[in-house]
Design a protein around this motif. Structure first.
Motif, PDB file in Angstrom:
ATOM      1  N   GLY A 186       0.548  -1.232   0.538  1.00  0.00           N
ATOM      2  CA  GLY A 186      -0.158   0.063   0.174  1.00  0.00           C
ATOM      3  C   GLY A 186       0.563   1.088   0.149  1.00  0.00           C
ATOM      4  O   GLY A 186       1.645   1.913  -0.314  1.00  0.00           O
ATOM      5  N   GLU A 187       0.463   2.019   0.884  1.00  0.00           N
ATOM      6  CA  GLU A 187       1.474   3.356   0.711  1.00  0.00           C
ATOM      7  C   GLU A 187       2.486   3.576   1.816  1.00  0.00           C
ATOM      8  O   GLU A 187       3.039   4.359   1.062  1.00  0.00           O
ATOM      9  N   GLN A 188       3.273   2.537   1.436  1.00  0.00           N
ATOM     10  CA  GLN A 188       4.310   1.970   2.036  1.00  0.00           C
ATOM     11  C   GLN A 188       4.950   2.369   0.616  1.00  0.00           C
ATOM     12  O   GLN A 188       6.130   2.248   0.644  1.00  0.00           O
ATOM     13  N   ILE A 189       4.363   1.833  -0.391  1.00  0.00           N
ATOM     14  CA  ILE A 189       5.435   1.222  -1.203  1.00  0.00           C
ATOM     15  C   ILE A 189       6.123   2.800  -1.970  1.00  0.00           C
ATOM     16  O   ILE A 189       6.857   2.998  -2.281  1.00  0.00           O
ATOM     17  N   THR A 190       4.574   2.868  -1.832  1.00  0.00           N
ATOM     18  CA  THR A 190       4.462   4.587  -2.600  1.00  0.00           C
ATOM     19  C   THR A 190       5.300   5.744  -2.362  1.00  0.00           C
ATOM     20  O   THR A 190       6.558   5.663  -2.732  1.00  0.00           O
ATOM     21  N   MET A 191       5.691   5.936  -0.617  1.00  0.00           N
ATOM     22  CA  MET A 191       6.596   6.389   0.399  1.00  0.00           C
ATOM     23  C   MET A 191       7.928   5.866  -0.580  1.00  0.00           C
ATOM     24  O   MET A 191       8.751   7.019  -0.591  1.00  0.00           O
ATOM     25  N   VAL A 192       8.164   4.502  -0.216  1.00  0.00           N
ATOM     26  CA  VAL A 192       9.697   4.542  -0.785  1.00  0.00           C
ATOM     27  C   VAL A 192       9.961   4.364  -1.890  1.00  0.00           C
ATOM     28  O   VAL A 192      10.940   5.223  -2.449  1.00  0.00           O
ATOM     29  N   LEU A 193       8.853   4.286  -2.835  1.00  0.00           N
ATOM     30  CA  LEU A 193       8.977   4.956  -4.296  1.00  0.00           C
ATOM     31  C   LEU A 193       9.767   6.159  -4.511  1.00  0.00           C
ATOM     32  O   LEU A 193      10.622   6.692  -5.062  1.00  0.00           O
ATOM     33  N   ARG A 194       8.995   6.766  -4.304  1.00  0.00           N
ATOM     34  CA  ARG A 194       8.822   7.665  -4.356  1.00  0.00           C
ATOM     35  C   ARG A 194      10.140   8.962  -3.617  1.00  0.00           C
ATOM     36  O   ARG A 194      11.259   9.683  -3.896  1.00  0.00           O
ATOM     37  N   GLU A 195      10.431   8.390  -2.493  1.00  0.00           N
ATOM     38  CA  GLU A 195      12.092   9.111  -1.980  1.00  0.00           C
ATOM     39  C   GLU A 195      13.230   8.497  -2.006  1.00  0.00           C
ATOM     40  O   GLU A 195      14.141   9.318  -2.813  1.00  0.00           O
ATOM     41  N   VAL A 196      12.828   7.051  -3.053  1.00  0.00           N
ATOM     42  CA  VAL A 196      14.523   6.795  -3.893  1.00  0.00           C
ATOM     43  C   VAL A 196      14.000   7.524  -4.965  1.00  0.00           C
ATOM     44  O   VAL A 196      15.720   7.983  -5.705  1.00  0.00           O
ATOM     45  N   HIS A 197      13.364   7.709  -5.720  1.00  0.00           N
ATOM     46  CA  HIS A 197      12.922   8.276  -6.794  1.00  0.00           C
ATOM     47  C   HIS A 197      13.025   9.429  -6.865  1.00  0.00           C
ATOM     48  O   HIS A 197      14.598   9.840  -8.200  1.00  0.00           O
ATOM     49  N   ALA A 198      13.183  10.343  -6.096  1.00  0.00           N
ATOM     50  CA  ALA A 198      12.742  12.161  -5.882  1.00  0.00           C
ATOM     51  C   ALA A 198      14.973  11.854  -5.375  1.00  0.00           C
ATOM     52  O   ALA A 198      14.947  13.668  -5.558  1.00  0.00           O
ATOM     53  N   GLY A 199      15.120  10.767  -4.760  1.00  0.00           N
ATOM     54  CA  GLY A 199      17.041  11.086  -4.985  1.00  0.00           C
ATOM     55  C   GLY A 199      17.382  11.625  -3.275  1.00  0.00           C
ATOM     56  O   GLY A 199      18.246  11.639  -3.305  1.00  0.00           O
ATOM     57  N   GLU A 200      16.603  10.839  -2.273  1.00  0.00           N
ATOM     58  CA  GLU A 200      16.531  10.770  -0.997  1.00  0.00           C
ATOM     59  C   GLU A 200      17.886   9.896  -0.848  1.00  0.00           C
ATOM     60  O   GLU A 200      18.484   9.999   0.781  1.00  0.00           O
ATOM     61  N   CYS A 201      17.981   8.871  -1.142  1.00  0.00           N
ATOM     62  CA  CYS A 201      19.011   7.770  -0.909  1.00  0.00           C
ATOM     63  C   CYS A 201      20.313   8.204  -1.730  1.00  0.00           C
ATOM     64  O   CYS A 201      21.643   7.612  -2.139  1.00  0.00           O
ATOM     65  N   ASP A 202      19.672   8.817  -2.938  1.00  0.00           N
ATOM     66  CA  ASP A 202      21.171   9.245  -4.637  1.00  0.00           C
ATOM     67  C   ASP A 202      20.209  10.011  -5.576  1.00  0.00           C
ATOM     68  O   ASP A 202      19.106  10.746  -5.056  1.00  0.00           O
ATOM     69  N   GLU A 203      21.037   9.257  -6.578  1.00  0.00           N
ATOM     70  CA  GLU A 203      20.211  10.423  -7.416  1.00  0.00           C
ATOM     71  C   GLU A 203      19.079  10.066  -7.309  1.00  0.00           C
ATOM     72  O   GLU A 203      19.028   9.249  -7.832  1.00  0.00           O
ATOM     73  N   HIS A 204      18.734  10.523  -9.103  1.00  0.00           N
ATOM     74  CA  HIS A 204      17.616  10.639  -9.028  1.00  0.00           C
ATOM     75  C   HIS A 204      17.214   8.860 -10.224  1.00  0.00           C
ATOM     76  O   HIS A 204      18.290   8.916 -10.888  1.00  0.00           O
ATOM     77  N   GLN A 205      16.717   8.187  -9.476  1.00  0.00           N
ATOM     78  CA  GLN A 205      16.997   7.115 -10.505  1.00  0.00           C
ATOM     79  C   GLN A 205      15.548   6.520 -11.212  1.00  0.00           C
ATOM     80  O   GLN A 205      14.590   7.304 -11.369  1.00  0.00           O
ATOM     81  N   TRP A 206      16.050   5.567 -11.949  1.00  0.00           N
ATOM     82  CA  TRP A 206      15.187   5.178 -12.990  1.00  0.00           C
ATOM     83  C   TRP A 206      15.541   3.890 -13.501  1.00  0.00           C
ATOM     84  O   TRP A 206      15.936   3.083 -13.043  1.00  0.00           O
ATOM     85  N   GLY A 207      14.692   3.221 -13.590  1.00  0.00           N
ATOM     86  CA  GLY A 207      13.682   1.651 -13.825  1.00  0.00           C
ATOM     87  C   GLY A 207      14.418   0.479 -13.141  1.00  0.00           C
ATOM     88  O   GLY A 207      14.156   0.707 -11.980  1.00  0.00           O
ATOM     89  N   SER A 208      15.298  -0.499 -13.891  1.00  0.00           N
ATOM     90  CA  SER A 208      16.002  -1.492 -12.633  1.00  0.00           C
ATOM     91  C   SER A 208      16.840  -0.548 -11.582  1.00  0.00           C
ATOM     92  O   SER A 208      16.430  -1.561 -10.700  1.00  0.00           O
TER      93      SER A 208
END
Length: 120
Positions: A73-95
């Motif tokens: 659920g919302e946990q998935i959305t939150m994790v994807l947003r944080e990782v994709h937005a670059g909180e954990c590294d640069e902006h992420q794509w795909g695989s």
């Protein structure tokens, strides 16, 4: 919406919240409960060896790394947003997004497809 799975009319085995893929695994690992549908029951029995429960939470065994926390659920959305937005590294794509999510210790059944879809 809840689905009830019962061994017989008077005994309910467990209640599964629609959309929570973890519940059949939790039911089997904690109480040896299986769905009534034989094909689903066999699938859960086979795949459950890749999972374990700790303090009521489902985890997937990782290959040579820390266990992966199973989320929904919302946990998935939150994790994807944080990782994709670059909180954990640069902006992420795909695989790469999939790999980063798993590196951070998270798992769900559609992590690869969701990561690719989210990155688009």
């Amino acid at each position: 919406m809840f689905n009830k799975i019962a061994r017989n009319v008077s005994e309910a085995l467990f209640i599964q919240e629609a959309g929570d893929w973890r519940q059949p695994y939790l039911g089997y690992l904690q109480h040896k409960l299986l769905p009534l549908n034989r094909a689903d029951a066999v699938k859960i029995q086979k795949k459950s060896s890749k999972f374990f429960v700790k303090e009521g939470e489902l985890f997937k065994r990782g290959f040579g790394r820390s266990p992966l926390k199973c989320i929904v659920g919302e946990q998935i959305t939150m994790v994807l947003r944080e990782v994709h937005a670059g909180e954990c590294d640069e902006h992420q794509w795909g695989s790469r997004l999939t790999k980063q999510v798993m590196h951070l210790g998270y798992y769900w059944q559609t992590v690869e497809a969701d990561s690719l879809s989210f990155a688009r």
